[in-house]
Design a protein around this motif. Sequence first.
Motif, PDB file in Angstrom:
ATOM      1  N   TYR A  13       0.831  -1.217   0.000  1.00  0.00           N
ATOM      2  CA  TYR A  13       0.000   0.000   0.000  1.00  0.00           C
ATOM      3  C   TYR A  13       0.864   1.266   0.000  1.00  0.00           C
ATOM      4  N   ARG A  17       1.689   3.384  -3.626  1.00  0.00           N
ATOM      5  CA  ARG A  17       1.056   4.713  -3.637  1.00  0.00           C
ATOM      6  C   ARG A  17       2.141   5.800  -3.784  1.00  0.00           C
ATOM      7  N   HIS A  40       0.981  -6.903  -6.386  1.00  0.00           N
ATOM      8  CA  HIS A  40       0.592  -6.253  -5.128  1.00  0.00           C
ATOM      9  C   HIS A  40      -0.540  -7.070  -4.535  1.00  0.00           C
ATOM     10  N   GLU A  42      -3.558  -7.230  -1.801  1.00  0.00           N
ATOM     11  CA  GLU A  42      -4.385  -6.434  -0.889  1.00  0.00           C
ATOM     12  C   GLU A  42      -4.453  -7.193   0.432  1.00  0.00           C
ATOM     13  N   THR A  44      -5.450  -6.449   3.220  1.00  0.00           N
ATOM     14  CA  THR A  44      -6.676  -6.285   4.009  1.00  0.00           C
ATOM     15  C   THR A  44      -7.711  -7.364   3.651  1.00  0.00           C
ATOM     16  N   ALA A 311      -3.382   0.163   6.392  1.00  0.00           N
ATOM     17  CA  ALA A 311      -3.157   0.532   4.988  1.00  0.00           C
ATOM     18  C   ALA A 311      -3.474   2.015   4.799  1.00  0.00           C
ATOM     19  N   GLN A 312      -4.471   2.469   5.551  1.00  0.00           N
ATOM     20  CA  GLN A 312      -4.902   3.861   5.432  1.00  0.00           C
ATOM     21  C   GLN A 312      -3.766   4.839   5.774  1.00  0.00           C
ATOM     22  N   MET A 315      -0.846   4.756   3.196  1.00  0.00           N
ATOM     23  CA  MET A 315      -1.072   5.486   1.939  1.00  0.00           C
ATOM     24  C   MET A 315      -0.986   7.000   2.149  1.00  0.00           C
ATOM     25  N   ASP A 375     -12.145  -0.253   0.460  1.00  0.00           N
ATOM     26  CA  ASP A 375     -11.211  -1.155  -0.237  1.00  0.00           C
ATOM     27  C   ASP A 375     -11.046  -0.736  -1.699  1.00  0.00           C
ATOM     28  N   SER A 378      -8.910   2.345  -2.144  1.00  0.00           N
ATOM     29  CA  SER A 378      -7.461   2.138  -2.062  1.00  0.00           C
ATOM     30  C   SER A 378      -6.927   1.585  -3.384  1.00  0.00           C
ATOM     31  N   ILE A 382      -4.152   3.569  -5.836  1.00  0.00           N
ATOM     32  CA  ILE A 382      -2.880   2.945  -6.220  1.00  0.00           C
ATOM     33  C   ILE A 382      -2.903   2.534  -7.698  1.00  0.00           C
TER      34      ILE A 382
END
Length: 404
Positions: A13, A17, A40, A42, A44, A311-312, A315, A375, A378, A382
Motif C-alpha cells: 500500500y 502509492r 501487489h 491487498e 486487508t 493501509a490507510q 497510503m 477497499d 485504495s 494505487i
Amino acid sequence: MVKKKIVILGAGYGGLRALKRLQDLKPNAEIVLVNKNSYHCEKTALHEVATGAASPGDICYPVSSVVDPQYTTFIKATVSKIEHHSKTIVFENREPLRYDYLLIALGFEFESFGIKGLSDYAYQITNIPSVEHIYKQLNEKLRAVKPGEKLSIVVGGAGFTSIEYIGELMEQLPFLTKAAHLKRDQVSVSCVQSNVLPMFSEDLSGYIIGKLEKKGVTFIKGRVANITANSVFYKESKASTDSSELTADMFVWAGGVRGSSVITNSDFKSDRGRVLVNNNLTVPDCEDVMMIGDCSIVIDDVTGLPYPTTAQIAMQQADCAAANIVAIFNQKPAKDFYYKPKGTVCSIGRHDAVGVVMGKQLRGVTASVLKKVIDTRSIVLIGGVDTVIKKQKLFRKKSMHVVN
Ligand SMILES: Cc1cc2nc3c(=O)[nH]c(=O)nc-3n(C[C@H](O)[C@H](O)[C@H](O)COP(=O)(O)OP(=O)(O)OC[C@H]3O[C@@H](n4cnc5c(N)ncnc54)[C@H](O)[C@@H]3O)c2cc1C
C-alpha cells in the motif's frame, strides 16, 4: 549528467502509492521499485483467501499496472539488509544496489512475542503463501474427520485480522463442511483473546461478539501462553501462574505483527522491526532515508501512543513521503506528516461490519458497504480506475475457491 537514483523498497500500500505520486510529480531522477513479488497483494483481504471466499488472483494485481517504464525500473528481488553508511541495499538473490534517496515500505511480518510453540504450530495470516496454506490445511483436516469425531479450530487474538477471519470463516464453514461430507456441528470455532477490538466502543464490540456467538463462535478470555501440536494453553492474565488447556486441531494466530526483519538486520535504531521516524518521515540521522507503513512508528499527539499500523495510514504517509523526497531533491524543506483518520471499519463476513466513520458509529449492511467502498478507493488510489474495472471488485460474486 548522471541522474540521482530514488529507490522504493516494497510494493504494498505504502510503496506503490508513493511510486504513483512520484511518477505524477516527475522528479528529474531515476526511480527504482524493488519488491519480492511481481504483484501487489491487498493484505486487508487475506482472510478471504484463508477461508476460500476468494482466490489469490481476486486480491492481487500486477505491480506493472502501476509502474510507468518511462520513469521507473522494477526489480523483483528480496532485500536482506540496508547498509546506510554506504547507501547500499543488499539482496538475497542479486547484486547490491546503490541509492541516493531511499523510501522503505517493507510492511509487516509474523510476531510470536516469544510464545512457546507458536512459530512451529500456529498458522499465520501474513501473505499469499501463508493463507493458501491455511485454506489447504483446513480442507485436509476437514476431510480427515471421521463420523462422530470433531474438529476444533482456535483463533488467537481479537483484533482486525482475527475478527475478519472468523467472520468470513463462519460464512464459509457450511459450504466447506458439506463438501467434506461432515455435519456443520462437527466443527467448533473458538477465539482466545484478552479484548475484542479495543479501539471500538463496548457497544460495537458487543455487537461483534453477539453476532459471532450467534453463529457458534466461543469467545474465551485469556492470554495465549504456549502451543503444542494439538492444544493451546492460555492464562487468565499475564500474572496468572495456572494455565488452562484447549484442544486445537488448527490454531490460527492473529495476535500481532512486527515490522520487516530487514529493518532489524540493518543499521537503524528499531523496536520490533519498526523505526520511530521524524515528523517529516525521515529516519533519525538519515535525512536521505524515509520510512512509511507498518515498519514505521508515528506517534498520535492526542494519546501519546503510536498510531495503529493500517493501509490507510501507509497510503497517507506515501503521499507525504513522495512530496518530501521531491522537496529534498530540489533542496526545499520537507513538510511534517499529519494523519487524517478517515474512519475504521471491520467486516464480520460478507454483508456485516462495524466501524466508526467521521465520528459516527456504524454497523450492519451500511458499514459493510462502506468497507467495500474503502477497499475500492485504495485500489483507485494505487492502481487507478482501470485496475478496479479489471478486478470487478465491487461486483465480485461470493465464490468458493477450490483446493485440489
Ligand atoms: C487480514 C488483515 C486485515 C486488515 N484489514 C485492514 C483494514 O481493514 N484497514 C486497514 O487500513 N488496514 C488493514 N490491515 C493492515 C494493512 O494490511 C497493513 O497495515 C498494510 O498492508 C501496511 O502497508 P505497507 O505498505 O506498510 O506494507 P505491505 O502492504 O505489507 O507491503 C509490503 C511490501 O513489501 C514486500 N516485501 C516485504 N519484505 C520484502 C523483502 N525482504 N524484499 C522485497 N520485498 C519485500 C512485500 O511483498 C509487500 O509487497 C489488515 C491486515 C490484515 C493481515
